[in-house]
Design a protein around this motif. Structure first.
Motif, mmCIF file in Angstrom:
data_model
loop_
_atom_site.group_PDB
_atom_site.id
_atom_site.type_symbol
_atom_site.label_atom_id
_atom_site.label_comp_id
_atom_site.label_asym_id
_atom_site.label_seq_id
_atom_site.Cartn_x
_atom_site.Cartn_y
_atom_site.Cartn_z
ATOM 1 N N SER A 143 13.971 -2.228 -48.984
ATOM 2 C CA SER A 143 14.040 -1.265 -47.778
ATOM 3 C C SER A 143 15.506 -0.356 -47.740
ATOM 4 O O SER A 143 15.513 -0.171 -47.492
ATOM 5 C CB SER A 143 13.032 -1.526 -46.936
ATOM 6 O OG SER A 143 11.492 -1.760 -46.847
ATOM 7 N N LEU A 194 8.301 -10.526 -45.897
ATOM 8 C CA LEU A 194 9.495 -9.488 -45.305
ATOM 9 C C LEU A 194 10.412 -9.729 -45.284
ATOM 10 O O LEU A 194 11.261 -8.159 -45.403
ATOM 11 C CB LEU A 194 8.657 -9.975 -43.839
ATOM 12 C CG LEU A 194 8.290 -9.132 -42.848
ATOM 13 C CD1 LEU A 194 8.015 -11.035 -41.022
ATOM 14 C CD2 LEU A 194 7.933 -8.505 -41.924
ATOM 15 N N THR A 206 3.946 -5.498 -45.698
ATOM 16 C CA THR A 206 4.823 -4.442 -45.701
ATOM 17 C C THR A 206 5.932 -4.177 -44.934
ATOM 18 O O THR A 206 5.732 -3.433 -43.954
ATOM 19 C CB THR A 206 3.516 -3.650 -45.867
ATOM 20 O OG1 THR A 206 3.021 -3.416 -46.703
ATOM 21 C CG2 THR A 206 4.452 -1.415 -46.478
ATOM 22 N N VAL A 207 6.829 -3.042 -45.546
ATOM 23 C CA VAL A 207 8.047 -3.151 -44.749
ATOM 24 C C VAL A 207 8.535 -1.317 -45.262
ATOM 25 O O VAL A 207 8.272 -0.627 -45.840
ATOM 26 C CB VAL A 207 9.528 -3.841 -44.783
ATOM 27 C CG1 VAL A 207 10.395 -2.922 -44.445
ATOM 28 C CG2 VAL A 207 9.570 -4.620 -44.490
ATOM 29 N N TRP A 208 8.190 -0.242 -44.155
ATOM 30 C CA TRP A 208 8.115 1.046 -44.486
ATOM 31 C C TRP A 208 10.203 1.447 -44.815
ATOM 32 O O TRP A 208 10.322 1.502 -43.452
ATOM 33 C CB TRP A 208 7.079 2.390 -43.636
ATOM 34 C CG TRP A 208 5.914 1.665 -43.499
ATOM 35 C CD1 TRP A 208 5.154 1.465 -44.566
ATOM 36 C CD2 TRP A 208 5.598 0.913 -42.922
ATOM 37 N NE1 TRP A 208 3.767 1.912 -44.582
ATOM 38 C CE2 TRP A 208 3.595 1.267 -42.686
ATOM 39 C CE3 TRP A 208 5.823 -0.292 -41.825
ATOM 40 C CZ2 TRP A 208 2.883 0.033 -42.497
ATOM 41 C CZ3 TRP A 208 4.525 -1.159 -40.367
ATOM 42 C CH2 TRP A 208 3.073 -0.968 -41.400
ATOM 43 N N THR A 209 10.033 2.398 -45.100
ATOM 44 C CA THR A 209 11.205 2.950 -44.941
ATOM 45 C C THR A 209 11.565 4.513 -46.131
ATOM 46 O O THR A 209 10.457 5.170 -46.216
ATOM 47 C CB THR A 209 12.292 2.069 -45.970
ATOM 48 O OG1 THR A 209 13.402 2.960 -45.808
ATOM 49 C CG2 THR A 209 12.253 2.470 -47.642
ATOM 50 N N ASP A 237 8.359 -3.340 -35.758
ATOM 51 C CA ASP A 237 9.602 -4.201 -36.561
ATOM 52 C C ASP A 237 9.312 -3.854 -38.109
ATOM 53 O O ASP A 237 10.697 -4.626 -38.679
ATOM 54 C CB ASP A 237 9.155 -5.079 -35.857
ATOM 55 C CG ASP A 237 9.455 -5.393 -34.284
ATOM 56 O OD1 ASP A 237 10.393 -4.708 -34.064
ATOM 57 O OD2 ASP A 237 8.977 -6.885 -34.398
ATOM 58 N N ARG A 238 8.287 -3.178 -39.100
ATOM 59 C CA ARG A 238 8.578 -3.510 -40.038
ATOM 60 C C ARG A 238 8.796 -1.454 -40.591
ATOM 61 O O ARG A 238 8.829 -1.463 -42.024
ATOM 62 C CB ARG A 238 7.256 -3.451 -40.716
ATOM 63 C CG ARG A 238 7.092 -4.825 -40.237
ATOM 64 C CD ARG A 238 5.691 -5.764 -40.702
ATOM 65 N NE ARG A 238 5.517 -6.972 -40.358
ATOM 66 C CZ ARG A 238 4.668 -7.883 -40.313
ATOM 67 N NH1 ARG A 238 3.441 -7.710 -41.281
ATOM 68 N NH2 ARG A 238 4.657 -9.399 -40.089
ATOM 69 N N ASP A 287 12.246 0.880 -40.901
ATOM 70 C CA ASP A 287 13.513 0.661 -41.880
ATOM 71 C C ASP A 287 14.254 2.015 -42.194
ATOM 72 O O ASP A 287 13.998 1.502 -43.648
ATOM 73 C CB ASP A 287 13.585 -1.173 -42.128
ATOM 74 C CG ASP A 287 15.284 -1.270 -42.105
ATOM 75 O OD1 ASP A 287 15.813 -0.448 -41.826
ATOM 76 O OD2 ASP A 287 15.076 -2.478 -42.070
ATOM 77 N N SER A 319 10.541 -7.233 -48.524
ATOM 78 C CA SER A 319 10.211 -5.932 -48.554
ATOM 79 C C SER A 319 11.230 -5.119 -47.719
ATOM 80 O O SER A 319 11.403 -4.293 -47.574
ATOM 81 C CB SER A 319 8.876 -6.060 -47.298
ATOM 82 O OG SER A 319 8.122 -6.669 -48.621
ATOM 83 N N ARG A 320 12.047 -5.793 -46.875
ATOM 84 C CA ARG A 320 13.326 -5.267 -45.455
ATOM 85 C C ARG A 320 14.327 -5.165 -46.815
ATOM 86 O O ARG A 320 15.231 -4.705 -46.501
ATOM 87 C CB ARG A 320 13.521 -6.268 -45.098
ATOM 88 C CG ARG A 320 13.957 -5.776 -43.588
ATOM 89 C CD ARG A 320 14.410 -6.622 -42.324
ATOM 90 N NE ARG A 320 13.337 -7.336 -42.265
ATOM 91 C CZ ARG A 320 12.983 -6.143 -41.409
ATOM 92 N NH1 ARG A 320 13.643 -4.627 -40.938
ATOM 93 N NH2 ARG A 320 11.816 -6.634 -40.762
ATOM 94 N N GLN A 349 6.046 -2.888 -50.166
ATOM 95 C CA GLN A 349 5.039 -4.425 -50.063
ATOM 96 C C GLN A 349 5.024 -5.590 -51.036
ATOM 97 O O GLN A 349 5.157 -5.392 -52.076
ATOM 98 C CB GLN A 349 3.255 -3.764 -50.679
ATOM 99 C CG GLN A 349 2.253 -5.382 -50.092
ATOM 100 C CD GLN A 349 0.994 -4.064 -49.778
ATOM 101 O OE1 GLN A 349 0.815 -3.999 -50.980
ATOM 102 N NE2 GLN A 349 0.001 -5.400 -49.428
#
Lengths: 385, 385
Positions: B287, B280, B366-369, B209-210, B212, B283-284, B269
């Motif tokens: 991202s 979130l 943290t969201v990863w992109t 879910d994180r 993106d 970060s989103r 992050q």
């Protein structure tokens, strides 16, 4: 076309202050010479707003604006208290030059975030511009607020005994360094600040607010509307509102047409929605889909990418009802394969029409966007600082 | 690495059914041989969900899954009632081959939207796969669910007397045709469906879910978790939850590392947020910013593009407090210029770390992109149908 100087009661100028390294015009001044000086404005909703936005929000509160000074070459955003003092100092200089109050001077800036403005050049440019003010200065002003724009943007509308004129800068929202949209609109109709505010909010709500080139929101966006009352005509409010919306839409579409790196202008219309909010949510979701936007760049009428975005929204619809029409061909009917997709011609024109039928009501809305191209990536990666 | 066949009690196979024109493996079967057959699953929240998602949502309701069949080469989305019948028929064929109930067979599909599956090939492939099932078949299964993936993705974790294994497909969300993410996870620990469901939802919430990559949500995403109980060990729930989250994060990062066209993996992050939701959201938002993502492609530590996205959120913060640190260099301090941006090295590694300090609380996320590149545009425009 004279843009902001098309209505009576306004003078404008554009000069080269030396803010831009390119040596191109970079400073504009628009002055309302009355007899009225009513005004309204809307600003970016970005909470990281630039110093000139903070300043101009205060200026507009009393509904009076005597002048607008605009510079390209620097956004004066994220520059802290010193940046705000720079904006204040600029307004004071313009006020002093024109013999008005600094609290009646709107300041607009566009360019890179995080750098202080070269104040000596700004102040000298303001003096030069005030000396160059002219009732034919609209076109020059429009040129001097360009950043990555390839053409100046102006529009005019004629009402019953009055005129509305405007200029805009912004290469869509696609440009490097956030592509601030700055718009100045003038009219010689007799209107009070409350009337101007209502008309401006209605007009921007259906024009600039629905142009969404890349989903990115600037720290500096400003749209200011001033009336001089020089025509001596109190307009029919409905006519004025309609003409103002037309003019704003004209300018918004000029911005999209000049969007950096774009090869298609895409009108994403959602029809038969249960509410206006639903229609806007669906159109905006599709307008922000990178997969959809790259498909259009590739001249691919990829309705699957449209539907998958529609499916992420909260709008009222039954999935099995959804139709998608691209450039007049209903490529998706009832959430399945419709007419032959090879009938869709995306290669021969810049304009693309996407219509999404929700079959859930009677409301509709259009959001305008651009495709996602190699040039977008290039201009926003290789050339930004 | 054996992935889904690492835990005891599972057999798997991957075969070439001829669904893909390329002639590459395109059909996988994973079978739980017990003694337990508990399961849980999460699916795409896209309201335009594919036929196999509709089917599998029903299958999972009783918490029992005996087998999962997965095909690449076609999503079976937007195919209407006939498409649903194809999924049903596939499950019945697998059930017949294995001597189980069709309502205990999860079906997953990935590929283009809007096209029917070649059912003769699917059914023949299912028969071939059921004959090829092996306790060493995990790696072959992982290869046969690849679409635009360049490498198969597997992971394993060892608990106290039990094992968890998994496989995933999806080239980030960056691939053509929506890049469905399909994940199958197995364990030989003894767990009931409710325990599996709780652990799976917690694990996917902090992993898949994180991740993106491009903000686009597939119609077919499925993550299924099965336990065989073959280890005879009832795990400590906290240990199992932690290991499952680790494994899911491992697979999620493998997906991002293989994202099509991407040249950077970016961990965004947000720290010192007032709430997890705020962290979130911030970060989103960053991202999903095309301007930020193109800047990273250009090796440009453009903190202005970070701040301008932060400013669009509803998170609690004072704009003047914001710090941004990129690869360890605090390039923005207090919403202004910080350390020398030339100290940031973005060119020498694929991994990028962006830390946004809101100074509003103690939560973080943290969201990863990925970055937005020429190859992303190319692979999603030129090569899509």
């Amino acid at each position: 076309m004279q843009g902001v100087t098309a209505p009576a009661g306004f003078r404008a100028a554009g000069v080269t202050a030396g803010i831009k390294a390119s040596g191109k015009p970079d400073l504009a001044l628009v002055v309302n010479e009355g007899p009225q000086r009513a005004a309204a404005a809307v600003f970016t909703s970005n909470r990281v707003a630039a110093a000139p936005v903070h300043w101009s929000r205060e200026v507009i509160k009393d509904g009076r604006v005597d002048a607008v000074i605009l510079n390209s070459g620097g956004a004066n955003a994220c520059t802290g208290a010193p940046g705000f003092q720079d904006t204040h100092r600029t307004a004071e200089e313009v006020a002093s030059l024109l013999g008005v109050s600094a609290t009646d001077v709107v300041v607009c800036s566009t360019g890179l975030i995080g750098e202080r403005l070269p104040m000596e050049k700004i102040l000298a440019g303001a003096a030069e511009a005030s000396g160059a003010l002219s009732a034919e200065g609209g076109a020059g002003a429009a040129r001097s607020i360009m950043t990555t724009d390839t053409v100046p943007k102006q529009a005019e509308r004629t009402g019953s005994g009055y005129t509305i004129g405007g200029m805009a800068k912004g290469a869509g929202m696609l440009a490097p360094a956030l592509a601030t949209m700055l718009v100045v609109i003038t009219t010689d109709a007799v209107l009070n600040p409350a009337q101007l505010d209502a008309a401006l909010r209605a007009a921007t709500g259906v024009s600039f607010d629905r142009a969404d080139s890349d989903g990115c929101m600037s720290t500096n966006d400003t749209v200011v509307l001033m009336s001089s009352g020089a025509a001596g005509v109190t307009p029919d409010e409905a006519e004025f509102a309609a003409l103002l919306s037309e003019l704003c839409t004209d300018l918004a579409l000029q911005l999209l047409a000049d969007a950096e790196g774009a090869s298609h202008d895409i009108a994403v219309q959602t029809v038969n929605a249960a509410s206006l909010e639903d229609a806007l949510e669906v159109s905006r979701a599709v307008s922000r889909s990178n997969l959809f936007k790259t498909a259009i760049f590739g001249n691919d009428p990829n309705w699957g990418r449209v539907l998958s975005e529609v499916g992420t929204t909260k709008a009222a619809f039954e999935a099995s009802d959804l139709d998608v029409t691209i450039n007049g061909v209903m490529v998706c009917r009832g959430c399945g394969v419709g007419e032959d997709r090879s009938l869709v011609d995306l290669a021969s024109a810049r304009e693309v029409s996407v219509v999404i039928d929700l079959k859930a009501g009677t409301e509709q809305a259009t959001v305008w966007t651009n495709d996602l191209t190699h040039d977008y990536v290039e201009e926003n990666s290789a050339y930004s600082s």
